[in-house]
Write an enzyme that holds these catalytic residues in place. Structure first.
Site, PDB file in Angstrom:
ATOM      1  N   ARG A  15      53.881 -21.230  13.430  1.00 54.87           N
ATOM      2  CA  ARG A  15      53.689 -20.777  12.238  1.00 54.87           C
ATOM      3  C   ARG A  15      54.742 -20.927  11.402  1.00 54.87           C
ATOM      4  O   ARG A  15      54.637 -21.882  10.431  1.00 54.87           O
ATOM      5  CB  ARG A  15      53.574 -19.315  12.263  1.00 54.87           C
ATOM      6  CG  ARG A  15      53.024 -18.600  10.746  1.00 54.87           C
ATOM      7  CD  ARG A  15      54.017 -18.156  10.058  1.00 54.87           C
ATOM      8  NE  ARG A  15      55.385 -17.276  10.263  1.00 54.87           N
ATOM      9  CZ  ARG A  15      56.419 -17.159   9.859  1.00 54.87           C
ATOM     10  NH1 ARG A  15      56.412 -17.645   8.707  1.00 54.87           N
ATOM     11  NH2 ARG A  15      57.404 -16.394  10.433  1.00 54.87           N
ATOM     12  N   ASP A  16      56.064 -20.480  11.678  1.00 58.23           N
ATOM     13  CA  ASP A  16      57.323 -20.575  10.573  1.00 58.23           C
ATOM     14  C   ASP A  16      57.587 -22.126  10.782  1.00 58.23           C
ATOM     15  O   ASP A  16      58.092 -22.599   9.681  1.00 58.23           O
ATOM     16  CB  ASP A  16      58.317 -19.791  11.096  1.00 58.23           C
ATOM     17  CG  ASP A  16      59.251 -19.263  10.003  1.00 58.23           C
ATOM     18  OD1 ASP A  16      59.224 -20.013   9.092  1.00 58.23           O
ATOM     19  OD2 ASP A  16      60.522 -18.545  10.317  1.00 58.23           O
ATOM     20  N   HIS A 207      65.948 -12.879  13.668  1.00 59.80           N
ATOM     21  CA  HIS A 207      65.314 -14.105  13.368  1.00 59.80           C
ATOM     22  C   HIS A 207      66.297 -15.021  12.499  1.00 59.80           C
ATOM     23  O   HIS A 207      66.609 -14.748  11.340  1.00 59.80           O
ATOM     24  CB  HIS A 207      64.060 -13.653  12.302  1.00 59.80           C
ATOM     25  CG  HIS A 207      63.266 -14.923  12.033  1.00 59.80           C
ATOM     26  ND1 HIS A 207      61.933 -15.072  12.310  1.00 59.80           N
ATOM     27  CD2 HIS A 207      63.289 -15.837  11.173  1.00 59.80           C
ATOM     28  CE1 HIS A 207      61.724 -16.216  11.838  1.00 59.80           C
ATOM     29  NE2 HIS A 207      62.399 -16.703  11.072  1.00 59.80           N
ATOM     30  N   HIS A 209      68.306 -18.517  11.348  1.00 60.69           N
ATOM     31  CA  HIS A 209      68.130 -19.946  10.940  1.00 60.69           C
ATOM     32  C   HIS A 209      69.230 -20.733  11.274  1.00 60.69           C
ATOM     33  O   HIS A 209      70.347 -19.854  11.132  1.00 60.69           O
ATOM     34  CB  HIS A 209      67.426 -20.162   9.578  1.00 60.69           C
ATOM     35  CG  HIS A 209      66.051 -20.029   9.287  1.00 60.69           C
ATOM     36  ND1 HIS A 209      65.199 -20.965   8.942  1.00 60.69           N
ATOM     37  CD2 HIS A 209      65.190 -18.686   9.671  1.00 60.69           C
ATOM     38  CE1 HIS A 209      63.917 -20.474   8.944  1.00 60.69           C
ATOM     39  NE2 HIS A 209      64.036 -19.293   9.226  1.00 60.69           N
ATOM     40  N   CYS A 240      61.544 -22.546   5.244  1.00 61.17           N
ATOM     41  CA  CYS A 240      60.664 -21.672   4.647  1.00 61.17           C
ATOM     42  C   CYS A 240      60.570 -22.176   3.326  1.00 61.17           C
ATOM     43  O   CYS A 240      61.425 -22.713   2.688  1.00 61.17           O
ATOM     44  CB  CYS A 240      61.293 -20.216   4.401  1.00 61.17           C
ATOM     45  SG  CYS A 240      60.528 -19.292   3.411  1.00 61.17           S
ATOM     46  N   ASN A 249      64.450 -22.917  12.004  1.00 59.69           N
ATOM     47  CA  ASN A 249      64.745 -21.612  12.699  1.00 59.69           C
ATOM     48  C   ASN A 249      65.607 -22.076  14.182  1.00 59.69           C
ATOM     49  O   ASN A 249      65.538 -23.190  14.253  1.00 59.69           O
ATOM     50  CB  ASN A 249      63.562 -21.001  13.587  1.00 59.69           C
ATOM     51  CG  ASN A 249      62.494 -20.575  12.426  1.00 59.69           C
ATOM     52  OD1 ASN A 249      61.665 -21.308  11.777  1.00 59.69           O
ATOM     53  ND2 ASN A 249      62.553 -19.152  12.170  1.00 59.69           N
TER      54      ASN A 249
HETATM   55  P1  HMG Z   1      48.916 -14.281  -5.840  1.00 59.67           P
HETATM   56  O1  HMG Z   1      48.721 -15.596  -6.529  1.00 59.67           O
HETATM   57  O2  HMG Z   1      49.584 -13.234  -6.490  1.00 59.67           O
HETATM   58  O3  HMG Z   1      47.646 -13.694  -5.336  1.00 59.67           O
HETATM   59  O4  HMG Z   1      49.603 -14.803  -4.559  1.00 59.67           O
HETATM   60  P2  HMG Z   1      46.371 -13.165  -6.020  1.00 59.67           P
HETATM   61  O5  HMG Z   1      45.832 -11.979  -5.417  1.00 59.67           O
HETATM   62  O6  HMG Z   1      46.469 -13.526  -7.491  1.00 59.67           O
HETATM   63  O7  HMG Z   1      45.272 -14.432  -5.468  1.00 59.67           O
HETATM   64  C1  HMG Z   1      45.310 -15.781  -6.010  1.00 59.67           C
HETATM   65  C2  HMG Z   1      44.376 -16.642  -5.043  1.00 59.67           C
HETATM   66  O8  HMG Z   1      44.842 -16.653  -3.950  1.00 59.67           O
HETATM   67  C3  HMG Z   1      43.040 -16.037  -5.136  1.00 59.67           C
HETATM   68  O9  HMG Z   1      42.182 -17.346  -5.033  1.00 59.67           O
HETATM   69  C4  HMG Z   1      43.007 -15.331  -3.953  1.00 59.67           C
HETATM   70  O10 HMG Z   1      41.412 -14.985  -3.599  1.00 59.67           O
HETATM   71  C5  HMG Z   1      43.729 -16.183  -2.785  1.00 59.67           C
HETATM   72  P3  HMG Z   1      41.337 -18.051  -6.386  1.00 59.67           P
HETATM   73  O11 HMG Z   1      40.679 -16.735  -6.962  1.00 59.67           O
HETATM   74  O12 HMG Z   1      42.530 -18.439  -7.297  1.00 59.67           O
HETATM   75  O13 HMG Z   1      40.642 -19.113  -5.729  1.00 59.67           O
HETATM   76  N1  HMG Z   1      44.339 -15.444  -1.849  1.00 59.67           N
HETATM   77  C6  HMG Z   1      44.103 -15.471  -0.663  1.00 59.67           C
HETATM   78  N2  HMG Z   1      43.537 -16.542   0.179  1.00 59.67           N
HETATM   79  C7  HMG Z   1      43.777 -16.636   1.556  1.00 59.67           C
HETATM   80  N3  HMG Z   1      44.438 -15.631   2.088  1.00 59.67           N
HETATM   81  C8  HMG Z   1      44.796 -14.941   1.539  1.00 59.67           C
HETATM   82  C9  HMG Z   1      44.822 -14.683   0.113  1.00 59.67           C
HETATM   83  N4  HMG Z   1      45.270 -13.903  -0.703  1.00 59.67           N
HETATM   84  C10 HMG Z   1      45.109 -14.353  -1.979  1.00 59.67           C
HETATM   85  N5  HMG Z   1      45.427 -13.564   1.846  1.00 59.67           N
HETATM   86  C11 HMG Z   1      50.106 -14.055  -2.217  1.00 59.67           C
HETATM   87  C12 HMG Z   1      49.873 -13.466  -3.529  1.00 59.67           C
HETATM   88  C13 HMG Z   1      50.655 -13.039  -1.435  1.00 59.67           C
HETATM   89  C14 HMG Z   1      48.572 -14.337  -1.645  1.00 59.67           C
HETATM   90  C15 HMG Z   1      50.615 -15.530  -2.115  1.00 59.67           C
HETATM   91  O14 HMG Z   1      51.972 -15.294  -2.660  1.00 59.67           O
HETATM   92  C16 HMG Z   1      50.975 -15.996  -0.425  1.00 59.67           C
HETATM   93  O15 HMG Z   1      50.023 -16.394  -0.061  1.00 59.67           O
HETATM   94  N6  HMG Z   1      52.126 -15.968  -0.146  1.00 59.67           N
HETATM   95  C17 HMG Z   1      52.673 -16.251   1.092  1.00 59.67           C
HETATM   96  C18 HMG Z   1      53.616 -17.234   1.026  1.00 59.67           C
HETATM   97  C19 HMG Z   1      54.058 -17.716   2.604  1.00 59.67           C
HETATM   98  O16 HMG Z   1      53.189 -17.660   3.345  1.00 59.67           O
HETATM   99  N7  HMG Z   1      55.506 -17.697   2.744  1.00 59.67           N
HETATM  100  C20 HMG Z   1      55.899 -17.954   4.322  1.00 59.67           C
HETATM  101  C21 HMG Z   1      55.841 -16.911   5.072  1.00 59.67           C
HETATM  102  S1  HMG Z   1      57.187 -15.742   5.096  1.00 59.67           S
HETATM  103  C22 HMG Z   1      58.500 -16.481   5.839  1.00 59.67           C
HETATM  104  O17 HMG Z   1      58.148 -17.712   6.146  1.00 59.67           O
HETATM  105  C23 HMG Z   1      59.525 -15.889   6.032  1.00 59.67           C
HETATM  106  C24 HMG Z   1      59.606 -15.333   7.521  1.00 59.67           C
HETATM  107  O18 HMG Z   1      59.522 -16.497   8.453  1.00 59.67           O
HETATM  108  C25 HMG Z   1      60.896 -14.706   7.989  1.00 59.67           C
HETATM  109  C26 HMG Z   1      62.103 -15.711   7.917  1.00 59.67           C
HETATM  110  O19 HMG Z   1      62.114 -16.784   7.975  1.00 59.67           O
HETATM  111  O20 HMG Z   1      63.203 -15.364   7.523  1.00 59.67           O
HETATM  112  C27 HMG Z   1      58.730 -14.252   7.716  1.00 59.67           C
HETATM  113 MG    MG Z   2      61.937 -18.314   9.790  1.00 61.29          MG
END
Ligand code: HMG
Ligand code: MG
Length: 304
Positions: A15-16, A207, A209, A240, A249
């Protein structure tokens, strides 16, 4: 506090790691990677994330990956969910564990989830309530706990407050993410010491990096406080998408090499882990980022 005799490694590579690849890795390759990681003895393997495919297209096949991965007894395959839509997709796929995520900086929160910290915690509360009601376990992540690519220094009070809220809403474990990899052992120690006043230390994960080469040193610092859960990524995959400049990571191989060296039990077999690393590196057509992995493979080659 004595160093734990056992550590749980949470494998986040599928995933990450893969969420950060420029190319879309085929579903079958992700599935094979996950199965090889399970072969190596990893008992928690993050399978993907149900996030917006517009934001992170690399994870758009999480449902298929989850359904096709061999569901081995004793292994959990959590997936990330940012909101109710993600949770519904996860429930529909039959997942047993989800992970929610929040950040310790306002700018990172907006870049990563399009909402501020409070709004993301409000969302997570709704997700947590519903997930727990549906019988799922929920893990919590906090990003940028030791520094933010947009805001710089992070106040441990903010991290501690977010961690406490995630814990109170029912997350069984909170993973503190040094997303940018800027942390040093002293800062790690101070942060974990501080957060452990709000969340029991056995519920905290690290966690890290390896951007500045500090990740295993930081893990060692956290171990000395009794932290016994660490996230890592096979072959050091990752970064990320919303953390410019952050490298992968910490690699599972580097962490395992250190833990094996201390005599800490993980249940993970290095030889089999190297097989999983080699598999994904061959697919990505690049060498491993793991120092221990590189050294062990070249030693194997010299002696074979
Ligand atoms: P948004 O644009 O504000 O969402 O994004 P929305 O509710 O306005 O929806 C926009 C569109 O996205 C819509 O589709 C929704 O249906 C769709 P449209 O009508 O335009 O066709 N949508 C979805 N589709 C599938 N699954 C969903 C979903 N939600 C909305 N769950 C949102 C807000 C949170 C969805 C967006 O910002 C997002 O998906 N962010 C995720 C970013 C991400 O994955 N980042 C990486 C993970 S975190 C990380 O890596 C750090 C970590 O590893 C720790 C570390 O490394 O330190 C954890
Ligand atoms: Mg990470």
């Amino acid at each position: 506090m004595t160093i734990p005799s056992q550590v749980k490694l949470v494998e986040v590579g599928p995933r990450d790691g893969l969420q950060n690849e420029k190319v879309q890795v085929p579903t079958s390759t992700k599935v094979e990677l996950i199965n090889k990681l399970a072969d190596a003895g990893l008992t928690v393997i993050e399978a993907g994330s149900f996030v917006s495919p517009k934001w992170v297209p690399q994870m758009s096949d999480t449902r298929e990956v989850y359904l096709q991965a061999a569901q081995r007894p004793g292994v959990s395959y959590p997936v990330l969910v940012p909101n109710l839509k993600g949770l519904e997709a996860a429930l529909e796929a039959g997942v047993k564990e989800v992970a929610g995520f929040a950040a310790a900086s306002e700018t990172f929160s907006v870049k990563n989830t399009n909402c501020n910290i409070k709004e993301s915690l409000d969302r997570q509360k709704i997700v947590c309530d519903q997930a727990i009601k549906s019988g799922l376990r929920v893990r919590g992540y906090i990003s940028v706990v030791l520094g933010c690519p947009y805001e710089g220094e992070i106040n441990p009070i903010v991290v501690s407050d977010v961690a406490r809220q995630l814990y109170e809403m029912g997350c069984y474990e909170i993973s503190l993410g040094d997303t940018v990899g800027v942390g040093t052992p002293q800062k790690t120690k101070e942060l974990f010491d501080y957060v452990a006043r709000s969340v029991p230390v056995d519920k905290l994960g690290g966690h890290f990096h390896d951007t500045y080469g500090q990740a295993t040193a930081n893990i060692y610092a956290a171990l000395q406080l009794g932290v016994s859960i660490f996230d890592s990524s096979v072959a050091g995959l990752g970064g990320c998408p919303y953390s410019p400049g952050a490298t992968g990571n910490v690699s599972t191989e580097d962490v395992l090499y250190m833990l094996d060296g201390i005599g800490i039990e993980t249940g993970v077999d290095m030889e089999k882990l190297l097989v999983a690393a080699e598999y994904i590196c061959e697919h990505l057509k690049r060498p491993t980022f793991s120092r221990a992995g590189r050294a062990l493979i070249s030693k194997q080659e010299r002696t074979s």
